[in-house]
Write a protein that holds these residues in place. Structure first.
Motif, PDB file in Angstrom:
ATOM      1  N   GLU A   1      51.600 -38.642  -8.364  1.00  0.00           N
ATOM      2  CA  GLU A   1      52.552 -37.708  -8.955  1.00  0.00           C
ATOM      3  C   GLU A   1      51.838 -36.562  -9.650  1.00  0.00           C
ATOM      4  OE1 GLU A   1      54.256 -41.883  -9.056  1.00  0.00           O
ATOM      5  OE2 GLU A   1      52.385 -40.912  -9.606  1.00  0.00           O
ATOM      6  N   GLY A   2      50.833 -36.913 -10.449  1.00  0.00           N
ATOM      7  CA  GLY A   2      50.095 -35.881 -11.163  1.00  0.00           C
ATOM      8  C   GLY A   2      49.340 -34.963 -10.224  1.00  0.00           C
ATOM      9  N   ALA A   3      48.751 -35.551  -9.179  1.00  0.00           N
ATOM     10  CA  ALA A   3      48.003 -34.743  -8.220  1.00  0.00           C
ATOM     11  C   ALA A   3      48.919 -33.745  -7.521  1.00  0.00           C
ATOM     12  CB  ALA A   3      47.331 -35.654  -7.191  1.00  0.00           C
ATOM     13  N   VAL A   4      50.101 -34.193  -7.125  1.00  0.00           N
ATOM     14  CA  VAL A   4      51.051 -33.307  -6.449  1.00  0.00           C
ATOM     15  C   VAL A   4      51.490 -32.180  -7.371  1.00  0.00           C
ATOM     16  CG1 VAL A   4      53.386 -33.172  -5.506  1.00  0.00           C
ATOM     17  CG2 VAL A   4      51.879 -35.033  -4.813  1.00  0.00           C
ATOM     18  N   CYS A   5      51.844 -32.531  -8.616  1.00  0.00           N
ATOM     19  CA  CYS A   5      52.289 -31.508  -9.571  1.00  0.00           C
ATOM     20  C   CYS A   5      51.203 -30.472  -9.821  1.00  0.00           C
ATOM     21  CB  CYS A   5      52.700 -32.163 -10.889  1.00  0.00           C
ATOM     22  SG  CYS A   5      54.247 -33.081 -10.792  1.00  0.00           S
ATOM     23  N   ARG A   6      49.956 -30.934  -9.968  1.00  0.00           N
ATOM     24  CA  ARG A   6      48.870 -29.991 -10.228  1.00  0.00           C
ATOM     25  C   ARG A   6      48.662 -29.040  -9.055  1.00  0.00           C
ATOM     26  NH1 ARG A   6      46.748 -34.636 -12.668  1.00  0.00           N
ATOM     27  NH2 ARG A   6      45.612 -35.215 -10.796  1.00  0.00           N
ATOM     28  N   GLU A   7      48.786 -29.551  -7.824  1.00  0.00           N
ATOM     29  CA  GLU A   7      48.591 -28.693  -6.659  1.00  0.00           C
ATOM     30  C   GLU A   7      49.712 -27.666  -6.533  1.00  0.00           C
ATOM     31  OE1 GLU A   7      46.063 -28.329  -4.751  1.00  0.00           O
ATOM     32  OE2 GLU A   7      44.954 -29.906  -5.760  1.00  0.00           O
ATOM     33  N   VAL A   8      50.945 -28.079  -6.804  1.00  0.00           N
ATOM     34  CA  VAL A   8      52.073 -27.146  -6.731  1.00  0.00           C
ATOM     35  C   VAL A   8      51.891 -26.020  -7.740  1.00  0.00           C
ATOM     36  CG1 VAL A   8      54.546 -26.885  -7.131  1.00  0.00           C
ATOM     37  CG2 VAL A   8      53.701 -28.842  -5.835  1.00  0.00           C
ATOM     38  N   LEU A   9      51.496 -26.377  -8.965  1.00  0.00           N
ATOM     39  CA  LEU A   9      51.338 -25.371 -10.011  1.00  0.00           C
ATOM     40  C   LEU A   9      50.169 -24.434  -9.736  1.00  0.00           C
ATOM     41  CD1 LEU A   9      51.971 -27.595 -13.160  1.00  0.00           C
ATOM     42  CD2 LEU A   9      53.507 -25.892 -12.169  1.00  0.00           C
TER      43      LEU A   9
ATOM     44  N   TYR B   1      53.423 -23.627   4.345  1.00  0.00           N
ATOM     45  CA  TYR B   1      52.244 -24.177   5.011  1.00  0.00           C
ATOM     46  C   TYR B   1      51.087 -24.352   4.039  1.00  0.00           C
ATOM     47  CZ  TYR B   1      54.964 -23.035   9.129  1.00  0.00           C
ATOM     48  OH  TYR B   1      55.971 -22.972  10.056  1.00  0.00           O
ATOM     49  N   GLU B   2      50.980 -23.432   3.080  1.00  0.00           N
ATOM     50  CA  GLU B   2      49.944 -23.562   2.057  1.00  0.00           C
ATOM     51  C   GLU B   2      50.183 -24.814   1.220  1.00  0.00           C
ATOM     52  OE1 GLU B   2      46.716 -22.508  -0.553  1.00  0.00           O
ATOM     53  OE2 GLU B   2      47.278 -21.794   1.445  1.00  0.00           O
ATOM     54  N   LEU B   3      51.441 -25.008   0.831  1.00  0.00           N
ATOM     55  CA  LEU B   3      51.786 -26.166   0.015  1.00  0.00           C
ATOM     56  C   LEU B   3      51.579 -27.462   0.789  1.00  0.00           C
ATOM     57  CD1 LEU B   3      52.998 -27.448  -2.516  1.00  0.00           C
ATOM     58  CD2 LEU B   3      55.269 -26.984  -1.589  1.00  0.00           C
ATOM     59  N   ARG B   4      52.026 -27.492   2.039  1.00  0.00           N
ATOM     60  CA  ARG B   4      51.888 -28.712   2.833  1.00  0.00           C
ATOM     61  C   ARG B   4      50.426 -29.078   3.029  1.00  0.00           C
ATOM     62  NH1 ARG B   4      54.092 -28.998   8.926  1.00  0.00           N
ATOM     63  NH2 ARG B   4      52.219 -27.729   9.251  1.00  0.00           N
ATOM     64  N   GLY B   5      49.598 -28.087   3.321  1.00  0.00           N
ATOM     65  CA  GLY B   5      48.180 -28.364   3.524  1.00  0.00           C
ATOM     66  C   GLY B   5      47.517 -28.906   2.270  1.00  0.00           C
ATOM     67  N   ARG B   6      47.819 -28.290   1.140  1.00  0.00           N
ATOM     68  CA  ARG B   6      47.215 -28.749  -0.115  1.00  0.00           C
ATOM     69  C   ARG B   6      47.661 -30.164  -0.466  1.00  0.00           C
ATOM     70  NH1 ARG B   6      45.999 -24.440  -4.789  1.00  0.00           N
ATOM     71  NH2 ARG B   6      45.366 -22.651  -3.549  1.00  0.00           N
ATOM     72  N   LEU B   7      48.952 -30.427  -0.276  1.00  0.00           N
ATOM     73  CA  LEU B   7      49.463 -31.746  -0.636  1.00  0.00           C
ATOM     74  C   LEU B   7      48.889 -32.827   0.271  1.00  0.00           C
ATOM     75  CD1 LEU B   7      53.214 -31.105  -1.513  1.00  0.00           C
ATOM     76  CD2 LEU B   7      51.241 -31.248  -3.018  1.00  0.00           C
ATOM     77  N   GLU B   8      48.788 -32.538   1.557  1.00  0.00           N
ATOM     78  CA  GLU B   8      48.227 -33.526   2.473  1.00  0.00           C
ATOM     79  C   GLU B   8      46.782 -33.842   2.104  1.00  0.00           C
ATOM     80  OE1 GLU B   8      50.779 -32.770   6.581  1.00  0.00           O
ATOM     81  OE2 GLU B   8      48.743 -31.980   6.388  1.00  0.00           O
TER      82      GLU B   8
ATOM     83  N   ARG C   1      42.172 -38.522  11.459  1.00  0.00           N
ATOM     84  CA  ARG C   1      42.289 -37.117  11.854  1.00  0.00           C
ATOM     85  C   ARG C   1      42.462 -36.225  10.629  1.00  0.00           C
ATOM     86  NH1 ARG C   1      45.289 -39.178  16.263  1.00  0.00           N
ATOM     87  NH2 ARG C   1      47.256 -38.822  15.158  1.00  0.00           N
ATOM     88  N   LYS C   2      43.267 -36.696   9.668  1.00  0.00           N
ATOM     89  CA  LYS C   2      43.460 -35.917   8.447  1.00  0.00           C
ATOM     90  C   LYS C   2      42.167 -35.831   7.642  1.00  0.00           C
ATOM     91  CE  LYS C   2      47.700 -34.642   8.826  1.00  0.00           C
ATOM     92  NZ  LYS C   2      48.006 -33.188   8.971  1.00  0.00           N
ATOM     93  N   MET C   3      41.399 -36.916   7.626  1.00  0.00           N
ATOM     94  CA  MET C   3      40.120 -36.892   6.921  1.00  0.00           C
ATOM     95  C   MET C   3      39.193 -35.837   7.525  1.00  0.00           C
ATOM     96  SD  MET C   3      39.169 -40.884   6.163  1.00  0.00           S
ATOM     97  CE  MET C   3      37.574 -40.371   5.512  1.00  0.00           C
ATOM     98  N   LYS C   4      39.135 -35.785   8.845  1.00  0.00           N
ATOM     99  CA  LYS C   4      38.275 -34.800   9.501  1.00  0.00           C
ATOM    100  C   LYS C   4      38.795 -33.387   9.260  1.00  0.00           C
ATOM    101  CE  LYS C   4      36.568 -37.844  13.179  1.00  0.00           C
ATOM    102  NZ  LYS C   4      36.500 -38.087  14.643  1.00  0.00           N
ATOM    103  N   GLU C   5      40.119 -33.233   9.281  1.00  0.00           N
ATOM    104  CA  GLU C   5      40.716 -31.916   9.077  1.00  0.00           C
ATOM    105  C   GLU C   5      40.369 -31.350   7.707  1.00  0.00           C
ATOM    106  OE1 GLU C   5      44.914 -31.910   9.686  1.00  0.00           O
ATOM    107  OE2 GLU C   5      45.212 -29.984   8.660  1.00  0.00           O
TER     108      GLU C   5
END
Length: 217
Positions: free
Chosen positions: A143-151, A162-169, A200-204
């Motif tokens: 939860e904290g990680a997601v909130c920090r990335e959004v802010l 797309y910026e938000l999705r990439g950061r959250l993933e 795949r996500k790890m490599k990305e």
């Protein structure tokens, strides 16, 4: 006090003769005394007389495997040893950061027993999440990680979705690896992904490889 710690002798009020004491002194603190000594806010001579053998106890959030035993202990000490804890409730407790450590856990169990009444099993609905605990939880875990990335994303960023999705993933992959000690299979399971998709996500995102479980080969 310094003399007593050094020589194990003391004088009673009104007496001239010294008495010996056979005691073992335990001192506890939640601050870094070496930093306090360096800052001049704790006496160096007292520190070195106390600093004989150290026992460092990690915070509850770093030893969540102790939760079942601690819950069992507190239920017994509160006079309700017959009460059990559901798996859902245990999962809920594992998600909390526990800034108040074991004392906070005991209070949470006592409050949950009040909510439970005469029942025999504690569920997640019996554990109240107070406002200050909710704020602490936002500073911890997914939860904290997601909130920090959004802010952190500028409000005028182009292609915001797309910026938000990439950061959250990327954040979810990194937090899952951290929470599972780098075990890729466990991290993938935590996110509800299959191993191939997680890899795949790890490599990305160029995430650290971590460790592989035996089933990964």
């Amino acid at each position: 006090l310094l003399r007593f710690l050094e020589e194990r002798t003391y004088e009673r009020v009104g007496e001239d003769s010294s008495r010996e004491a056979s005691v073992r002194l335990l001192a506890a603190t939640n601050v870094d005394l070496e930093e306090r000594v360096a800052a001049g806010s704790f006496r160096q001579d007292l520190f070195y007389r106390l600093d004989v053998a150290r026992v460092e106890l990690p915070p509850l959030r770093d030893r969540l495997e102790d939760l079942p035993l601690l819950v069992e202990h507190f239920l017994a000490s509160l006079g309700r040893p017959e009460v059990g804890l559901s798996e859902a409730a245990l999962s809920e407790l594992r998600l909390r950061p526990w800034p108040g450590n074991v004392r906070q856990l005991r209070n949470a169990i006592e409050d949950a027993l009040i909510q439970l009444g005469g029942g025999l099993e504690l569920g997640p609905e019996h554990f109240t999440l107070r406002d200050h605990e909710r704020s602490a939880q936002l500073d911890h875990g997914f939860e904290g990680a997601v909130c920090r990335e959004v802010l952190a994303i500028p409000s005028d960023a182009s292609e915001l979705f797309y910026e938000l999705r990439g950061r959250l993933e990327q954040t979810l992959v990194e937090v899952a690896l951290e929470r599972t000690g780098g075990n890729q299979v466990a991290a993938a399971r935590l996110l509800g992904m299959n191993r191939a998709s997680f890899r795949r996500k790890m490599k990305e995102f160029d995430a650290p490889e971590g460790e592989r479980s035996p089933e990964q080969g």
